[in-house]
Design an enzyme around this catalytic site. Structure first.
Site, PDB file in Angstrom:
ATOM      1  N   CYS A   9      38.183  45.573  47.183  1.00 40.44           N
ATOM      2  CA  CYS A   9      37.429  44.407  47.637  1.00 40.44           C
ATOM      3  C   CYS A   9      38.293  43.496  48.505  1.00 40.44           C
ATOM      4  O   CYS A   9      38.589  43.830  49.638  1.00 40.44           O
ATOM      5  CB  CYS A   9      36.811  43.679  46.446  1.00 40.44           C
ATOM      6  SG  CYS A   9      35.331  42.795  46.953  1.00 40.44           S
TER       7      CYS A   9
ATOM      8  N   HIS B  99      34.074  47.867  43.979  1.00 34.51           N
ATOM      9  CA  HIS B  99      34.901  47.821  42.765  1.00 34.51           C
ATOM     10  C   HIS B  99      34.771  49.122  41.965  1.00 34.51           C
ATOM     11  O   HIS B  99      34.002  49.173  40.995  1.00 34.51           O
ATOM     12  CB  HIS B  99      34.475  46.645  41.885  1.00 34.51           C
ATOM     13  CG  HIS B  99      34.792  45.313  42.480  1.00 34.51           C
ATOM     14  ND1 HIS B  99      36.009  44.703  42.314  1.00 34.51           N
ATOM     15  CD2 HIS B  99      34.058  44.484  43.265  1.00 34.51           C
ATOM     16  CE1 HIS B  99      36.018  43.541  42.956  1.00 34.51           C
ATOM     17  NE2 HIS B  99      34.839  43.387  43.544  1.00 34.51           N
TER      18      HIS B  99
ATOM     19  N   GLU C 207      36.685  50.247  39.840  1.00 33.55           N
ATOM     20  CA  GLU C 207      37.189  50.081  38.464  1.00 33.55           C
ATOM     21  C   GLU C 207      36.073  49.909  37.442  1.00 33.55           C
ATOM     22  O   GLU C 207      36.237  50.240  36.274  1.00 33.55           O
ATOM     23  CB  GLU C 207      38.172  48.899  38.391  1.00 33.55           C
ATOM     24  CG  GLU C 207      37.591  47.497  38.573  1.00 33.55           C
ATOM     25  CD  GLU C 207      37.524  47.032  40.028  1.00 33.55           C
ATOM     26  OE1 GLU C 207      37.503  47.897  40.925  1.00 33.55           O
ATOM     27  OE2 GLU C 207      37.466  45.807  40.271  1.00 33.55           O
TER      28      GLU C 207
HETATM   29  N1  GLN Z   1      36.477  36.871  48.589  1.00 31.07           N
HETATM   30  C1  GLN Z   1      36.027  38.082  49.163  1.00 31.07           C
HETATM   31  C2  GLN Z   1      34.551  38.054  49.503  1.00 31.07           C
HETATM   32  O1  GLN Z   1      33.818  37.220  49.036  1.00 31.07           O
HETATM   33  C3  GLN Z   1      36.336  39.257  48.247  1.00 31.07           C
HETATM   34  C4  GLN Z   1      35.612  39.217  46.952  1.00 31.07           C
HETATM   35  C5  GLN Z   1      36.204  40.132  45.901  1.00 31.07           C
HETATM   36  O2  GLN Z   1      37.325  40.606  46.012  1.00 31.07           O
HETATM   37  N2  GLN Z   1      35.478  40.378  44.824  1.00 31.07           N
HETATM   38  O3  GLN Z   1      34.088  38.872  50.272  1.00 31.07           O
END
Ligand code: GLN
Length: 538
Positions: A382, A508, A510
């Site tokens: 992410c 994600h 994970e």
């Molecule tokens: N802050 C980033 C976004 O909003 C990544 C979010 C995250 O890593 N869950 O796109």
């Protein structure tokens, strides 16, 4: 008829109610029963999506896009049924819907009260999870510690629930701490007596008491708890501290806990099959023949819960790769140009997790640059992917001062920017791109090889995206867009050509890893780390 197990906790928090609930789920599933687990959280937030990791730990995301308590992560890792939005009930959500009904006029003429309106709403939500008898057993974990003011409506609701259903269809299990006092060289049962007393004051008599303890519980101690807390001696169960959480179901089985539960709920006693779990998970987790050092470069490094699913997914990859994972937790804030190579020396893989806000971003970029240049296997998740894109823009494409508009509105090169549909979003709660989305993988890439197929569904939680305007420049410099949304507008995976294993994903992975079925990207990352370690690459 669906049967219910209500799990409460007493004395102190952090006793592992989530793991206990998940383990009971596992034991019952191993007897062929269909099980689901609900977490009740007594806070007033509608969901934990707006809380920071110091307050809440990780926010776990379900397939259907709910931002939930991290215990739901444990549930999904232990049992097979999928968690949904309905599996996490918060005070905020309960009040939100009761107040909506009141405004609509559903209660016209009446005074809306905690009892019966709030408690009815809680009971209705618990019941709905198994409507149409989808499950044989529903386990309900009530968050917080008995005695807290805020959990009272939940406790009252489960008291009524059992009253409505009858004793054969619902039981209460209470998890307590039985401390060992070194000075007295004694195990103490008084906190348990008080905690159960508190439960009985509000009309709940637990049928089973599970005691978290450092020392084995003697028969005399069990008898004492039995006498003072009004439960059978054999229903006083010991839960010893363990090294590996996946071993908890096995220890509880030794205490005959599942036998006791099915007997009390008058359920058919099928033979139990935990051999697969024992062999494929526990034994492997406890006896790895190799070891590999992985740096996790994040923001909340002294908080075990902030990256819970990531640490678990790494351990699953270790289980499948026969390796112990030594995680080196590095605070990105401490990384500076002058110390990166010293701090990261000797690690076999680098992982940069997700996150929000500027703090630590420059340190993450330095760690990624180090991984890219020194050919150390890298996995970005992410925000970790967004940082990999920014690093590549600045250091390979020559787009100095490239950034995400999350961190710099005025950057000359907004390589990560807001999605069109996010630009007018003003509210913060549940307004991100959330939940499972399809991703089409490009043949010949590391990601395609790891997954072994061309289309996957992965869970998202972000607002920002790769800015398509820069795709050609990036490709011409050696970045590979290995995965994208079906319409090709959203870049989901980037890789770096010529690097042994550099994969960063906008989602994600994970959240979908399981102890007996490690996530393909985590497995591939760990095997790449083992390979570079063997080849002696620093
Ligand atoms: N802050 C980033 C976004 O909003 C990544 C979010 C995250 O890593 N869950 O796109």
């Amino acid at each position: 008829m669906t049967k219910y197990i209500f799990i409460t906790g007493g004395v102190v928090s952090s006793l592992g109610k989530g793991i206990l609930s998940a383990s009971i789920g596992k034991l019952l599933e191993s007897r062929g029963l269909k099980v689901t687990i609900i977490k009740c959280d007594p806070y007033i937030n509608v969901d934990p999506g707006t809380m920071n990791p110091y307050q809440h730990g990780e926010v776990y995301v379900t397939e259907d896009g709910a931002e939930t308590d991290l215990d739901l992560g444990h549930y999904e890792r232990f049992i097979t049924s999928k968690m949904t939005k309905a599996n996490n009930i918060t005070t905020g959500r309960v009040y939100e819907s009761v107040i909506k009904k009141e405004r609509r006029g559903d209660y016209l003429g009446g005074t809306v009260q905690v009892i019966p309106h709030i408690t009815d709403e809680i009971k209705g939500r618990i019941k709905r999870v198994s409507s149409g008898k989808k499950f044989d057993v529903v386990i309900v974990e009530v968050g917080g510690t008995v005695g807290d003011i805020e959990s009272l409506p939940f406790l009252e609701a489960i008291r009524q629930f059992k009253q409505d259903l009858g004793a054969k269809n619902a039981i209460n299990l209470h998890l307590t701490l039985v401390p060992y006092l070194r000075a007295a060289e004694e195990i103490k049962t008084k906190p348990t007596q008080h905690s159960v007393g508190k439960l009985r004051e509000i009309g709940i008599q637990p049928e089973i008491i599970v005691c978290r303890t450092e020392k084995p519980l003697s028969l005399a101690t069990r008898q004492k708890i039995s006498l003072f807390c009004n439960v059978e001696t054999e229903a006083v169960i010991q839960a010893r501290d363990v090294d590996c959480i996946y071993e908890v179901p096995l220890f509880l089985r030794e205490e005959w806990l599942d036998e006791l539960i099915v007997r009390k709920l008058e359920m058919p006693v099928f033979a139990q099959g935990l051999e697969h779990w024992e062999k494929k998970v526990v034994q492997r987790a406890k006896n790895p023949s190799k070891s590999v050092k992985i740096a996790v470069v994040g923001k909340y490094m002294n908080l075990q819960d902030a990256y819970k699913s990531i640490y678990e997914a790494l351990s699953h990859a270790g289980i499948s790769g026969d390796a112990k994972i030594e995680t080196k937790k590095i605070d990105a804030d401490n990384l500076k140009k002058g110390n990166v190579s010293k701090i990261l020396a000797g690690v076999n893989g680098i992982l940069v997790p997700g996150g929000f806000g500027t703090r630590g971003t420059e340190g993450k970029i330095l760690a990624i640059e180090y991984a890219r240049k020194n050919k150390i296997p890298f996995l970005g998740l992410c925000l970790g992917m967004q940082m990999a894109v920014i690093e590549f823009a600045r250091n390979v494409c020559g787009l100095k001062k490239a950034n995400s508009t999350e961190f710099s509105r005025k950057t000359p090169y907004p390589v990560i920017s807001l999605l069109e549909e996010q630009k007018n979003v003003k509210v913060k709660g549940a307004s991100m791109r959330l939940g499972a989305y399809p991703c089409i993988l490009k043949k010949g890439t590391k990601s395609y090889r790891s997954y072994g197929r061309g289309k996957v569904f992965e869970r998202h939680r972000h607002r920002y995206e790769f800015n398509l305007k820069y795709k050609n420049v990036f490709e011409s410099k050696g970045m590979v867009f290995a995965g994208a949304s079906p319409d090709s507008n959203l870049m989901e995976i980037v890789e770096v050509k010529g690097h042994p294993w550099f994969v960063a994903v906008q989602y994600h992975p994970e959240f979908k890893s399981k102890p007996d079925r490690s996530h393909p990207l985590f497995s591939a990352f760990i095997s790449a780390a083992l390979k570079t370690q063997k080849a002696g690459i620093k």
